[in-house]
Design a protein around this motif. Structure first.
Motif, PDB file in Angstrom:
ATOM      1  N   SER A 110      -5.926  13.323   1.004  1.00  0.00           N
ATOM      2  CA  SER A 110      -7.165  12.603   0.677  1.00  0.00           C
ATOM      3  C   SER A 110      -7.398  12.448  -0.829  1.00  0.00           C
ATOM      4  CB  SER A 110      -8.392  13.255   1.307  1.00  0.00           C
ATOM      5  OG  SER A 110      -8.252  13.261   2.712  1.00  0.00           O
TER       6      SER A 110
ATOM      7  N   ASP B  98      -7.358  10.803  -4.353  1.00  0.00           N
ATOM      8  CA  ASP B  98      -7.243   9.472  -4.952  1.00  0.00           C
ATOM      9  C   ASP B  98      -6.469   9.659  -6.259  1.00  0.00           C
ATOM     10  OD1 ASP B  98      -7.528   7.032  -6.267  1.00  0.00           O
ATOM     11  OD2 ASP B  98      -9.594   6.773  -5.612  1.00  0.00           O
TER      12      ASP B  98
ATOM     13  N   THR C 227      -4.623   6.479  -2.133  1.00  0.00           N
ATOM     14  CA  THR C 227      -5.083   7.729  -1.535  1.00  0.00           C
ATOM     15  C   THR C 227      -3.940   8.389  -0.777  1.00  0.00           C
ATOM     16  OG1 THR C 227      -7.307   6.834  -1.298  1.00  0.00           O
ATOM     17  CG2 THR C 227      -6.768   8.768   0.021  1.00  0.00           C
TER      18      THR C 227
ATOM     19  N   ARG D 112      -5.585   7.478  -8.545  1.00  0.00           N
ATOM     20  CA  ARG D 112      -5.893   6.607  -9.688  1.00  0.00           C
ATOM     21  C   ARG D 112      -6.496   7.429 -10.814  1.00  0.00           C
ATOM     22  NH1 ARG D 112      -9.051   2.135  -6.329  1.00  0.00           N
ATOM     23  NH2 ARG D 112      -9.687   4.078  -5.376  1.00  0.00           N
TER      24      ARG D 112
ATOM     25  N   GLU E 169      -2.933   2.597  -0.186  1.00  0.00           N
ATOM     26  CA  GLU E 169      -3.367   2.151  -1.499  1.00  0.00           C
ATOM     27  C   GLU E 169      -3.122   3.287  -2.500  1.00  0.00           C
ATOM     28  OE1 GLU E 169      -4.534  -0.977  -2.398  1.00  0.00           O
ATOM     29  OE2 GLU E 169      -4.045  -1.584  -0.359  1.00  0.00           O
TER      30      GLU E 169
END
Length: 62
Positions: free
Chosen positions: A50, A52, A22, A54, A20
């Motif tokens: 790890s 993210d 990550t 976004r 996704e």
């Protein structure tokens, strides 16, 4: 995701494996660098594990 950056002094290839949004894996190679400090930057790609991605902008990366 595979990316390449090339400017007057540097050339780097980076590969990120994402789940996704990550980062699961990050590696790369510096193909052209002006000095040893730049060459050491490839070892820092593991710090992306790890992360993210976004909401990250170019401005927050500075």
């Amino acid at each position: 995701m595979i990316g390449n950056l090339s400017d007057s002094f540097h050339e780097v290839n980076v590969r990120l494996k994402l789940d996704e949004f990550t980062v699961k894996e990050a590696d790369g190679v510096l193909l052209r660098t002006p000095d040893i400090i730049c060459r050491d930057a490839a070892s820092l790609l593991v710090n992306l594990h790890s992360l993210d991605i976004r909401g990250i902008s170019k401005m927050s990366a500075r």
